[in-house]
Design an enzyme around this catalytic site. Sequence first.
Site, mmCIF file in Angstrom:
data_model
loop_
_atom_site.group_PDB
_atom_site.id
_atom_site.type_symbol
_atom_site.label_atom_id
_atom_site.label_comp_id
_atom_site.label_asym_id
_atom_site.label_seq_id
_atom_site.Cartn_x
_atom_site.Cartn_y
_atom_site.Cartn_z
ATOM 1 C CE LYS A 154 1.160 5.006 -4.801
ATOM 2 N NZ LYS A 154 2.173 6.083 -4.897
ATOM 3 C CB SER A 229 -0.031 8.902 -3.484
ATOM 4 O OG SER A 229 1.164 8.443 -4.059
ATOM 5 C CB SER A 253 3.921 9.256 -2.852
ATOM 6 O OG SER A 253 3.301 10.379 -3.416
#
Length: 568
Positions: A154, A229, A253
């Site tokens: 990420k 996310s 997320s």
Amino acid sequence: MSTINPMTPDLQSSAETIVPHAQLHWSEIGAQKRNTRDALIPGAWRIDVEKYASRINVLDVPLVCGVLSPYELDITSNFDAVDLVEKMRSGTFSVEEVTTAFCKRAAIAQQLTNCLTEIFFNEAIDRARLLDQRRKTHPHEVLGPLFGLPISLKDTYQIPGIDASIGLACYTFKPSTTYSSLPKLLLSLGAVLYCKTNVPQTMMTADSHNNIFGRTTNPANRNLTAGGSTGGEGPLIALRGSILGFGTDLAGSIRIPSLCNGIYGFKPSSGLIPFSGQRIPFLPGWESVGIIASAGPLATSCRACIFALESILRACPADLDPGCLRMPWVVQDPANLNTGAGNPLRVAFVADDGFSTPTPPVRRGLRSSVEKLRAAGVEIVDLKLPLVTDMLQLMGDMFALDGSKHLTELLQSSQEPLVPSVEKIGLLTPGPSKTMEEYYSLNKLRYSITEKYTELWRDHNIDAILMAPAPYTAVPLDSWSTASYTAIFNILDYPSLVIPVGHVEHTDMVDDISNALYGDADAQLYQKYTGPEACSGAPICVQVIGKKQDDQAFTRVAAMIDSILTSS
């Protein structure tokens, strides 16, 4: 354990164009950033994007676009992370072959879904060659548990010489100078890092869309959200441009992108996988006072998630990250890994959260999962979750401890407008910061909730909880509006695994709105499912939940459930 310099040569080359922000509009910063990223994809790895522009589902494009050789398709298509490490350890594949294949497939995924933020393929292949050479010259050296494994990250994770812009203009073209603790640990275990993936503006919505990189799309249905996310990891892994990546989970997320893209996603209890040193759009120190966040893996198999957790815990991450628990991985006697005939697995089934009714395909997936578990001898206990209203109110209050001032200031520093999904949720409305008395009250409420749930596990004598990760499958862009099915387990700090169990089928017809059980707000959510044609290809998943800091036992239970649910 590998002692090779983690990322050689210097990764400053991956951020060649440094621009003075004072001279550029946020839109110009974004355009330059995208151009810099796109230029790092070799010409031979480019596909005819227009050829696939009209296609809704692009999952098969890596197989037919001609960029990957049959050998590279085999490497990237037919093995999970556990298999690949074993094949590199045995010498069946070289690290360079595996790394090159995944870099190429990640490049294809990027061109199809806009899932990447940072590309450092050349540096990754150089590291792969060094690992191969080191093995050749030191054949008796002990190999790290992640030897040669390409791992995606990420965008929040920091690597020297590479941006961690998290989709904000104010952080763009400002390369990191230090490692976050997790990538540093992964490299020491022999992994190869090769790309970072997209996130939503503010990291507080389920649409991975921001003003710097644009929108990440869902490869199963490009009209639907890819989630967030940790949104870029979902399409990248679904297209097998990665088979193991790491994200973070503050309210779902990791689990929401796993649901949207039909992959496995594991949110451990906090403090197990290193979290420190990331770039997060909250004030420093928020980790100790706000919502309990976790770092965790997303992968193509359940056992890959467990393998990642075991590899990290065996490395004693608390020696690197003081925020980690000193919790060893305990080797179990294989004879004790399964429940005996006199002690069957007991799983609590939660039909909904008491606020939003699962839509027809989600209900079908849940019903089928429960039937499979019962047929396998699992005891199913129907359960309603208590105090959900309190947990959701607590979540909202914890998100706004500082009245959203810091995040608002970050956006205002470059005069960025809000993207549609962020504007819709309305979480950035400035308000007063919480007082210390108010914060103490929130902590008291959180503790009383955890006490109640501790009683629930004991009173029902259950091994796990089964429910949906959301009341719907992936939904149209900018319309995801609830994280209640996942966020409640962040309040409790429970480990949770998302397991894919199917896809929307033509029989999943829209039914009468009267099936929405909880009033007008529920009815609006229920209507997000508009039928099997609009949601064609959307994955269906379930979520398995365990007890706080009981992650190793939970992974054994989750693996048993996964084997039952995914058996043909």
